[in-house]
Write a protein that holds these residues in place. Structure first.
Motif, PDB file in Angstrom:
ATOM      1  N   TYR A  16      12.567 -19.288   3.805  1.00 19.75           N
ATOM      2  CA  TYR A  16      13.643 -18.835   2.920  1.00 19.75           C
ATOM      3  C   TYR A  16      13.684 -19.702   1.657  1.00 19.75           C
ATOM      4  N   GLN A  17      13.292 -20.968   1.832  1.00 24.06           N
ATOM      5  CA  GLN A  17      13.241 -21.894   0.685  1.00 24.06           C
ATOM      6  C   GLN A  17      12.351 -21.309  -0.420  1.00 24.06           C
ATOM      7  N   GLU A  18      11.329 -20.533  -0.022  1.00 29.46           N
ATOM      8  CA  GLU A  18      10.426 -19.890  -0.998  1.00 29.46           C
ATOM      9  C   GLU A  18      10.946 -18.495  -1.371  1.00 29.46           C
ATOM     10  N   THR A  19      11.235 -17.696  -0.348  1.00 28.57           N
ATOM     11  CA  THR A  19      11.557 -16.281  -0.647  1.00 28.57           C
ATOM     12  C   THR A  19      12.806 -16.190  -1.522  1.00 28.57           C
ATOM     13  N   SER A  20      13.695 -17.170  -1.406  1.00 26.23           N
ATOM     14  CA  SER A  20      14.949 -17.090  -2.181  1.00 26.23           C
ATOM     15  C   SER A  20      14.734 -17.366  -3.671  1.00 26.23           C
ATOM     16  N   VAL A  21      13.534 -17.892  -4.019  1.00 28.63           N
ATOM     17  CA  VAL A  21      13.288 -18.197  -5.438  1.00 28.63           C
ATOM     18  C   VAL A  21      12.028 -17.540  -5.989  1.00 28.63           C
ATOM     19  N   ALA A  22      11.246 -16.828  -5.131  1.00 27.41           N
ATOM     20  CA  ALA A  22       9.944 -16.376  -5.651  1.00 27.41           C
ATOM     21  C   ALA A  22       9.617 -14.929  -5.342  1.00 27.41           C
ATOM     22  N   ASP A  23      10.495 -14.203  -4.664  1.00 29.16           N
ATOM     23  CA  ASP A  23      10.125 -12.838  -4.298  1.00 29.16           C
ATOM     24  C   ASP A  23      11.044 -11.818  -4.962  1.00 29.16           C
ATOM     25  N   ALA A  24      12.238 -11.634  -4.436  1.00 30.74           N
ATOM     26  CA  ALA A  24      13.151 -10.667  -5.049  1.00 30.74           C
ATOM     27  C   ALA A  24      13.472 -11.089  -6.486  1.00 30.74           C
ATOM     28  N   THR A  25      13.518 -12.399  -6.718  1.00 31.56           N
ATOM     29  CA  THR A  25      13.801 -12.849  -8.094  1.00 31.56           C
ATOM     30  C   THR A  25      12.672 -12.440  -9.028  1.00 31.56           C
ATOM     31  N   SER A  26      11.431 -12.540  -8.544  1.00 30.54           N
ATOM     32  CA  SER A  26      10.290 -12.146  -9.377  1.00 30.54           C
ATOM     33  C   SER A  26      10.294 -10.627  -9.591  1.00 30.54           C
ATOM     34  N   GLY A  27      10.687  -9.917  -8.545  1.00 35.10           N
ATOM     35  CA  GLY A  27      10.790  -8.459  -8.673  1.00 35.10           C
ATOM     36  C   GLY A  27      11.857  -8.073  -9.680  1.00 35.10           C
ATOM     37  N   ALA A  28      12.993  -8.765  -9.615  1.00 33.45           N
ATOM     38  CA  ALA A  28      14.077  -8.490 -10.571  1.00 33.45           C
ATOM     39  C   ALA A  28      13.631  -8.824 -11.991  1.00 33.45           C
ATOM     40  N   VAL A  87       1.836  10.840 -11.879  1.00 31.10           N
ATOM     41  CA  VAL A  87       2.196  10.278 -10.575  1.00 31.10           C
ATOM     42  C   VAL A  87       1.264   9.102 -10.280  1.00 31.10           C
ATOM     43  N   CYS A  88       1.872   7.939 -10.034  1.00 34.85           N
ATOM     44  CA  CYS A  88       1.094   6.732  -9.731  1.00 34.85           C
ATOM     45  C   CYS A  88       1.264   6.392  -8.256  1.00 34.85           C
ATOM     46  N   VAL A  89       0.210   5.833  -7.673  1.00 32.74           N
ATOM     47  CA  VAL A  89       0.269   5.315  -6.307  1.00 32.74           C
ATOM     48  C   VAL A  89       0.132   3.807  -6.359  1.00 32.74           C
ATOM     49  N   GLY A  90       0.997   3.127  -5.636  1.00 32.45           N
ATOM     50  CA  GLY A  90       0.889   1.677  -5.494  1.00 32.45           C
ATOM     51  C   GLY A  90       0.515   1.350  -4.059  1.00 32.45           C
ATOM     52  N   LEU A  91      -0.466   0.475  -3.880  1.00 31.76           N
ATOM     53  CA  LEU A  91      -0.885   0.046  -2.538  1.00 31.76           C
ATOM     54  C   LEU A  91      -0.687  -1.463  -2.466  1.00 31.76           C
ATOM     55  N   GLY A  92       0.150  -1.913  -1.541  1.00 35.20           N
ATOM     56  CA  GLY A  92       0.542  -3.316  -1.525  1.00 35.20           C
ATOM     57  C   GLY A  92      -0.183  -4.159  -0.502  1.00 35.20           C
ATOM     58  N   ALA A  93      -0.353  -5.432  -0.817  1.00 40.50           N
ATOM     59  CA  ALA A  93      -0.851  -6.423   0.131  1.00 40.50           C
ATOM     60  C   ALA A  93       0.340  -6.999   0.887  1.00 40.50           C
ATOM     61  N   TRP A  94       0.065  -7.837   1.930  1.00 39.89           N
ATOM     62  CA  TRP A  94       1.171  -8.232   2.804  1.00 39.89           C
ATOM     63  C   TRP A  94       1.859  -9.538   2.395  1.00 39.89           C
ATOM     64  N   ASN A  95       1.379 -10.218   1.381  1.00 41.84           N
ATOM     65  CA  ASN A  95       1.926 -11.569   1.200  1.00 41.84           C
ATOM     66  C   ASN A  95       3.189 -11.643   0.349  1.00 41.84           C
ATOM     67  N   TYR A  96       3.376 -10.701  -0.584  1.00 41.28           N
ATOM     68  CA  TYR A  96       4.581 -10.705  -1.436  1.00 41.28           C
ATOM     69  C   TYR A  96       5.134  -9.284  -1.506  1.00 41.28           C
ATOM     70  N   PRO A  97       5.608  -8.721  -0.401  1.00 36.74           N
ATOM     71  CA  PRO A  97       5.943  -7.286  -0.366  1.00 36.74           C
ATOM     72  C   PRO A  97       7.004  -6.843  -1.375  1.00 36.74           C
ATOM     73  N   THR A  98       8.050  -7.652  -1.596  1.00 42.95           N
ATOM     74  CA  THR A  98       9.077  -7.243  -2.565  1.00 42.95           C
ATOM     75  C   THR A  98       8.526  -7.324  -3.983  1.00 42.95           C
ATOM     76  N   GLN A  99       7.888  -8.443  -4.292  1.00 44.82           N
ATOM     77  CA  GLN A  99       7.369  -8.674  -5.645  1.00 44.82           C
ATOM     78  C   GLN A  99       6.312  -7.631  -6.005  1.00 44.82           C
ATOM     79  N   ILE A 100       5.376  -7.379  -5.092  1.00 41.96           N
ATOM     80  CA  ILE A 100       4.282  -6.442  -5.396  1.00 41.96           C
ATOM     81  C   ILE A 100       4.833  -5.036  -5.664  1.00 41.96           C
ATOM     82  N   ALA A 101       5.818  -4.616  -4.870  1.00 39.89           N
ATOM     83  CA  ALA A 101       6.418  -3.283  -5.094  1.00 39.89           C
ATOM     84  C   ALA A 101       7.033  -3.208  -6.488  1.00 39.89           C
TER      85      ALA A 101
END
Ligand SMILES: NC(=O)C1=CN([C@@H]2O[C@H](COP(=O)(O)OP(=O)(O)OC[C@H]3O[C@@H](n4cnc5c(N)ncnc54)[C@H](O)[C@@H]3O)[C@@H](O)[C@H]2O)C=CC1
Length: 486
Positions: free
Chosen positions: A100-112, A147-161
């Protein structure tokens, strides 16, 4: 173990959650404990068809809006994501096992950040007026791809989307996004938030599945562009399938990037950069600098300081904010990493620390550091995608540039030195798309991200991404008579 933030179905199509238990079961395992926390279902052909129809149906009206109107929706989605950062970060931790120490600063925040950035750009995506001789002129129109297709990897699921959705939607496209089958939860929340922000139903859809679902999306004639984040082998398959119908592609693929430490580098910064470039997200980062080249007379001091700082890693419950190092994403990935560690030892590299599986439920391994690594070793040539740092010695600048470039990959590169002329000179000579000088793995959305050589095609983020999600129509306007030879 259930969490309030979990999605309530497998897919998100036409603005709502959709379940279809006819699809193969897709268990979601919490990597920290090995518990199954959800059972989703892979998309059936009917689900894929429904998602593509929904995207096709929403795209024209969305493209007819002004860029400013589209941007308003994206920026609103960014605000919602930031307001829900805690829940989204908990979900990202559940999906991936990352602390959480990482996800709270590097995933949804990067997506936002991406939604905010491309939401801001959307209103400025105009064409241009070109004055030509004789009073003629031309203009260009920046059109969506469709229409675009996005295919995601497993390491940053929120950010990649979000890194795929934000530029795609800003340019007036619709998207069907398929997350990795390993981390299927987060993208569903992104889709729900876009609807809450005012996106029309069907604009951004999420379907689950593995390679077969990805291949069905890639080859469907309703799809105009495919953006993949994944391994090089997958990239080759997807690129070839898309080429058969001349679709646009973006390929964000793997790497085996060099991190070069000269003897005049700040030792703690260089060790910090190597830790960020090998052990953040338990080493599951595509751009990681996993070949750490250290100038020979600094090598021992570097390894000593690295060992001291590795002792500070807090390996524990990823949901505990004090934890700084979590499990691998899956048992399968853990086994891949353990096999590479065995291979490294067999081939003569010196395991100076870590590399042991922890005797507890879940996919746990301690950060591994190999020294005396040579360029010909398997662990120095192949992408491991886990917490395994290879330390290689070098004598001089020309030697290390040649060795760093001797790879089929070209995603990232880092250089640590206090001689800035040398830093820029060496970075300029390294064959990589995303580089760092006296730093490592910074990924602000304002800066292009992507690789060269086998690490991919195209760039994500920055204004560069606009070119990969839109196309220009040129219109020549003759103001005089048409003169023809007969
Ligand atoms: N360059 C970048 O930005 C990043 C690259 N990666 C790379 O991704 C890899 C790890 O992620 P994985 O999910 O294991 O990658 P992967 O290549 O196994 O899968 C990536 C995605 O492609 C889909 N897929 C697999 N076969 C397909 C096919 N034939 N047609 C269409 N789609 C297909 C998968 O279901 C998944 O959604 C590593 O190599 C890593 O370097 C990971 C994160 C970022």
């Amino acid at each position: 173990m259930t969490y309030p933030t979990q999605p309530t179905a497998s897919h998100f199509i036409g603005g709502e959650y959709v379940e279809d238990t006819a699809g193969a079961a897709l268990p979601v395992v919490y990597p920290a404990t090995g518990e199954t926390i959800a059972i989703l279902h892979e998309a059936t052909p009917a689900i894929i068809d429904r998602a593509l129809e929904a995207a096709k149906g929403a795209q024209a009206d969305w493209a007819a809006m002004s860029g400013t109107e589209r941007g308003r929706v994206l920026r609103r989605a960014a605000d919602i994501m930031r307001a829900r950062n805690h829940d989204l970060s908990v979900l990202e931790t559940m999906d991936t096992g990352k602390p959480y120490q990482e996800t709270s600063v590097a995933d949804a925040t990067s997506g936002a950040d991406a939604l905010e950035y491309f939401g801001g750009l959307a209103g400025s995506l105009t064409g241009e007026h070109i004055q030509l001789p004789g009073g003629d002129w031309a203009y260009t129109v920046r059109e969506p791809l469709g229409v675009c297709v996005g295919l995601g990897a497993w390491n940053y699921p929120t950010q990649i989307a979000c890194w795929k959705a934000a530029p795609a939607l800003a340019c007036g496209n619709a998207m069907v996004f398929k997350p990795s089958e390993t981390t299927p939860l987060c993208a569903l929340k992104v889709a729900k938030i876009l609807i809450e922000a005012g996106a029309p139903p069907g604009l951004f859809n999420v379907v689950q599945g593995a390679g077969a679902a990805g291949a069905a999306l890639t080859t469907d004639p309703r799809v105009d562009k495919v953006s993949l984040t994944g391994s090089v082998p997958t990239g080759k398959k997807v690129y070839a399938a898309a080429a058969a119908e001349m679709k646009h592609v973006t390929m964000e693929l793997g790497g085996k990037s060099p991190l070069v430490v000269f003897d005049d580098a700040d030792l703690d910064d260089a060790v910090g950069g190597a830790i960020l470039g090998n052990f953040y997200s338990s080493g599951q980062v595509c751009s990681n600098g996993t070949r750490v080249f250290v100038q020979r007379n600094l090598r021992d001091a570097f390894l000593d300081r690295l060992s001291e700082r590795l002792a500070n890693a807090v390996i524990g419950d990823p949901l505990d904010p004090e934890t700084s190092f979590g499990p691998m994403v899956s048992e399968g990935q853990l086994q891949i990493v353990l096999n590479y560690i065995s291979k490294g030892t067999e081939e003569g590299a010196r395991l100076v620390s870590g590399g042991q599986r922890l005797d507890r439920p879940g996919c746990w391994i301690t950060p591994a550091v190999f020294a005396d690594v040579t360029d010909d070793m398997t662990i120095a040539r192949e992408e491991i995608f886990g917490p395994v740092m290879c330390v290689l010695d070098f004598e001089n600048e020309d030697e290390v540039i040649a060795r760093a470039n001797a790879t089929e990959y070209g995603l990232s590169a880092g250089v640590f030195t206090s001689d800035l002329q040398r830093g820029h000179r060496v970075i300029g000579a390294l064959q990589a798309g995303s580089c760092f000088l006296n730093s490592y793995n910074d990924a602000p959305v304002e800066v292009p991200f992507g690789g060269v050589k086998m690490s991919g095609v195209g760039r994500e983020n920055s204004k560069a991404a606009i070119e990969h999600y839109s196309q220009l129509k040129s219109v020549y306007v003759r103001m005089g008579r048409v003169e023809a030879p007969f």
